[in-house]
Design a protein around this motif. Structure first.
Motif, PDB file in Angstrom:
ATOM      1  N   VAL A   1       0.819  -1.226   0.000  1.00  0.00           N
ATOM      2  CA  VAL A   1       0.000   0.000   0.000  1.00  0.00           C
ATOM      3  C   VAL A   1       0.854   1.278   0.000  1.00  0.00           C
ATOM      4  O   VAL A   1       0.566   2.213  -0.745  1.00  0.00           O
ATOM      5  N   TYR A   2       1.899   1.334   0.805  1.00  0.00           N
ATOM      6  CA  TYR A   2       2.680   2.573   0.878  1.00  0.00           C
ATOM      7  C   TYR A   2       3.499   2.789  -0.391  1.00  0.00           C
ATOM      8  O   TYR A   2       4.185   1.875  -0.853  1.00  0.00           O
ATOM      9  N   ARG A   3       3.423   4.012  -0.897  1.00  0.00           N
ATOM     10  CA  ARG A   3       4.299   4.415  -2.000  1.00  0.00           C
ATOM     11  C   ARG A   3       5.400   5.339  -1.495  1.00  0.00           C
ATOM     12  O   ARG A   3       6.226   5.825  -2.262  1.00  0.00           O
ATOM     13  N   VAL A   4       5.336   5.648  -0.205  1.00  0.00           N
ATOM     14  CA  VAL A   4       6.353   6.473   0.447  1.00  0.00           C
ATOM     15  C   VAL A   4       6.758   5.746   1.718  1.00  0.00           C
ATOM     16  O   VAL A   4       6.275   4.645   1.978  1.00  0.00           O
ATOM     17  N   ARG A   5       7.596   6.368   2.481  1.00  0.00           N
ATOM     18  CA  ARG A   5       8.074   5.730   3.712  1.00  0.00           C
ATOM     19  C   ARG A   5       6.905   5.425   4.660  1.00  0.00           C
ATOM     20  O   ARG A   5       6.017   6.259   4.874  1.00  0.00           O
ATOM     21  N   ASP A   6       6.924   4.234   5.209  1.00  0.00           N
ATOM     22  CA  ASP A   6       5.929   3.793   6.189  1.00  0.00           C
ATOM     23  C   ASP A   6       6.057   4.689   7.433  1.00  0.00           C
ATOM     24  O   ASP A   6       7.141   4.787   8.004  1.00  0.00           O
ATOM     25  N   PRO A   7       4.968   5.355   7.854  1.00  0.00           N
ATOM     26  CA  PRO A   7       5.106   6.279   8.997  1.00  0.00           C
ATOM     27  C   PRO A   7       5.556   5.577  10.274  1.00  0.00           C
ATOM     28  O   PRO A   7       6.143   6.188  11.162  1.00  0.00           O
ATOM     29  N   ARG A   8       5.279   4.289  10.365  1.00  0.00           N
ATOM     30  CA  ARG A   8       5.688   3.549  11.566  1.00  0.00           C
ATOM     31  C   ARG A   8       7.214   3.444  11.649  1.00  0.00           C
ATOM     32  O   ARG A   8       7.785   3.365  12.736  1.00  0.00           O
ATOM     33  N   ALA A   9       7.874   3.457  10.486  1.00  0.00           N
ATOM     34  CA  ALA A   9       9.344   3.386  10.486  1.00  0.00           C
ATOM     35  C   ALA A   9       9.926   4.606  11.195  1.00  0.00           C
ATOM     36  O   ALA A   9      10.885   4.491  11.968  1.00  0.00           O
ATOM     37  N   ASN A  10       9.337   5.786  10.957  1.00  0.00           N
ATOM     38  CA  ASN A  10       9.853   7.006  11.604  1.00  0.00           C
ATOM     39  C   ASN A  10       9.662   6.958  13.112  1.00  0.00           C
ATOM     40  O   ASN A  10      10.567   7.309  13.873  1.00  0.00           O
ATOM     41  N   VAL A  11       8.463   6.528  13.533  1.00  0.00           N
ATOM     42  CA  VAL A  11       8.179   6.469  14.969  1.00  0.00           C
ATOM     43  C   VAL A  11       9.180   5.532  15.650  1.00  0.00           C
ATOM     44  O   VAL A  11       9.758   5.855  16.693  1.00  0.00           O
ATOM     45  N   LEU A  12       9.421   4.385  15.039  1.00  0.00           N
ATOM     46  CA  LEU A  12      10.302   3.402  15.672  1.00  0.00           C
ATOM     47  C   LEU A  12      11.759   3.851  15.621  1.00  0.00           C
ATOM     48  O   LEU A  12      12.530   3.629  16.560  1.00  0.00           O
ATOM     49  N   LYS A  13      12.136   4.524  14.542  1.00  0.00           N
ATOM     50  CA  LYS A  13      13.515   5.014  14.452  1.00  0.00           C
ATOM     51  C   LYS A  13      13.772   6.049  15.553  1.00  0.00           C
ATOM     52  O   LYS A  13      14.820   6.028  16.210  1.00  0.00           O
ATOM     53  N   MET A  14      12.812   6.941  15.771  1.00  0.00           N
ATOM     54  CA  MET A  14      12.988   7.956  16.828  1.00  0.00           C
ATOM     55  C   MET A  14      13.060   7.282  18.198  1.00  0.00           C
ATOM     56  O   MET A  14      13.793   7.716  19.075  1.00  0.00           O
ATOM     57  N   THR A  15      12.301   6.208  18.358  1.00  0.00           N
ATOM     58  CA  THR A  15      12.302   5.512  19.649  1.00  0.00           C
ATOM     59  C   THR A  15      13.647   4.840  19.902  1.00  0.00           C
ATOM     60  O   THR A  15      14.220   4.965  20.989  1.00  0.00           O
ATOM     61  N   VAL A  16      14.185   4.177  18.893  1.00  0.00           N
ATOM     62  CA  VAL A  16      15.458   3.462  19.105  1.00  0.00           C
ATOM     63  C   VAL A  16      16.610   4.458  19.279  1.00  0.00           C
ATOM     64  O   VAL A  16      17.567   4.199  20.026  1.00  0.00           O
ATOM     65  N   ALA A  17      16.493   5.630  18.665  1.00  0.00           N
ATOM     66  CA  ALA A  17      17.572   6.622  18.746  1.00  0.00           C
ATOM     67  C   ALA A  17      17.754   7.142  20.170  1.00  0.00           C
ATOM     68  O   ALA A  17      18.816   7.684  20.511  1.00  0.00           O
ATOM     69  N   LYS A  18      16.732   6.949  21.021  1.00  0.00           N
ATOM     70  CA  LYS A  18      16.845   7.448  22.402  1.00  0.00           C
ATOM     71  C   LYS A  18      17.746   6.557  23.255  1.00  0.00           C
ATOM     72  O   LYS A  18      18.140   6.932  24.348  1.00  0.00           O
TER      73      LYS A  18
END
Ligand code: ACO
Length: 359
Positions: A248-265
């Motif tokens: 379905v996604y033709r762009v970055r999956d928004p969940r990827a951003n949320v999880l990336k920000m979480t792991v970066a902490k």
């Protein structure tokens, strides 16, 4: 021609909406980013279940009901644990969940959701040769399941990150596992069967089985400097890059951003994140050239892998953890489907041979 039912509308739902062009996920009126940053797992479950399951009005009662149901599930699973040794963690979770009997309608959703958490934890520990950990029913669901998986309590940041992951993946439109749950629910087969069917669909590497192989890929690449060559070789061998692409996604999956920000902490993850970023950038470059007619971007599984690794969850358990979180969504969809009262029964077009008439 074989079809993946692309763009077919097979259900109406109030539960979640995936906007593949905008890269937006709405869960019952809330943007994912807002929900993942603020809601406890119990709050997210109550939001999804409202109108489909008789949920208590206060979150403390919701916690209590899930806690009691975890204790009941653990007692039910203990005698089965010696038979799990030769299975993978996901296979073991599937076996445990299959043993859950149909229950009384009002309590069944709580029993099945709690059982999914307990089954995942017991399956992961037993198949790794570790003793299972009894539930602590005084804890919130996410904190307790996390403790049962790892055999020790998490600190506040770890628990919050785990809970935020469970909220992030709680529901996602009519993905393959949710569709499987709805098909089974439409036959009036009840929630335990719908959830087992969904877990079976989730298990495959094209769906919820991808994050373990994402880490295998990072290990194989080794250093950021190897990323371009490794990715290009993998594509030349005809392999799919795990953690990229989506129906379905033709762009970055928004969940990827949320999880990336979480792991970066998390401290101490900088090298791993740098490697992941190099692999991600190399993959996106290569996929643009390799599939110039198709926009393939990063999906949820790529940063799921990094986050669950940072939380010290073994990779064999990534799919069970996904499944225990998504069970709340499967239950909501199963109940929504049941309320329609309509059996899902599509048709196939016969393209095989016809009987030859005797001369
Ligand atoms: N790596 C390489 N090539 C890919 C990838 C990928 N990750 N994804 C798609 N392609 C290719 C396909 O092979 C196909 O090529 P073809 O036209 O030559 O046959 C083309 O791109 C178009 O594929 P799509 O129709 O966009 O992909 P589809 O909708 O069938 O598949 C899927 C989506 C299964 C997620 C796919 O992208 C994939 O296999 N990704 C890797 C596995 C993965 O990350 N799974 C997790 C998905 S997220 C989730 O389910 C929670």
């Amino acid at each position: 021609m074989g079809t993946g039912l692309d763009n077919v509308i097979a259900a109406e739902t109030v539960l979640s909406h995936v906007d593949g062009e905008a890269g937006r996920l709405i869960i019952r009126g809330h943007d994912l980013e807002e929900l993942a940053g603020s809601a406890s797992y119990e709050q997210a479950v109550a939001l999804l279940w409202a109108g489909f399951v008789p949920v208590p009005t206060d979150i403390a009662s919701m916690r209590d009901r899930l806690g009691a149901a975890r204790a009941k599930a653990f007692t039910h699973f203990v005698p089965l644990l010696p038979s799990l040794g030769r299975l993978t963690a996901t296979e073991a979770m599937r076996l445990l969940l299959s043993s859950i009997p149909d229950g009384e309608s009002g309590q069944e959703p709580f029993d099945v959701l709690a059982a999914a958490g307990v089954a995942a934890a017991c399956a992961m520990r037993t198949t790794a040769g570790l003793n299972s950990v009894e539930p602590d029913i005084s804890l919130p669901h996410a904190a307790d399941v996390f403790r049962m998986i790892r055999g020790r309590s998490g600190d506040a940041d770890e628990v919050r990150a785990f809970e935020s992951y469970l909220v992030t993946i709680i529901d996602h439109g009519l993905n393959a596992s949710t569709f499987a749950a709805r098909v089974v629910a439409s036959t009036a087969a009840r929630l335990p069967s719908a959830v087992v069917a969904a877990l079976c669909a989730l298990k495959g590497p094209l769906h919820g089985g991808a994050p373990g192989p994402v880490l295998d890929m990072l290990d194989a690449v080794g250093t950021p400097g190897n990323a371009d060559a490794w990715i290009s070789d993998a594509l030349k061998r005809g392999e799919r890059l795990m953690g990229f692409g989506h129906r379905v996604y033709r762009v970055r999956d928004p969940r990827a951003n949320v999880l990336k920000m979480t792991v970066a902490k998390f401290k101490g993850r900088a090298n791993r994140i740098a490697l992941a970023e190099a692999v991600e950038a190399a993959a996106l470059r290569a996929l643009r050239d390799f599939k110039s007619d198709r926009r393939l971007d990063t999906n949820v599984e790529f940063y799921t892998a990094l986050l669950l690794e940072a939380l010290d969850i073994p990779r064999a358990g990534f799919t069970p953890v996904f499944g225990l979180g998504r069970t709340a969504g499967w239950i909501a969809h199963a109940r929504e489907q049941e309320q329609t009262g309509r059996l899902i029964r599509p048709q196939s077009r016969y393209i095989g041979p016809w009987p030859v008439k005797a001369a």
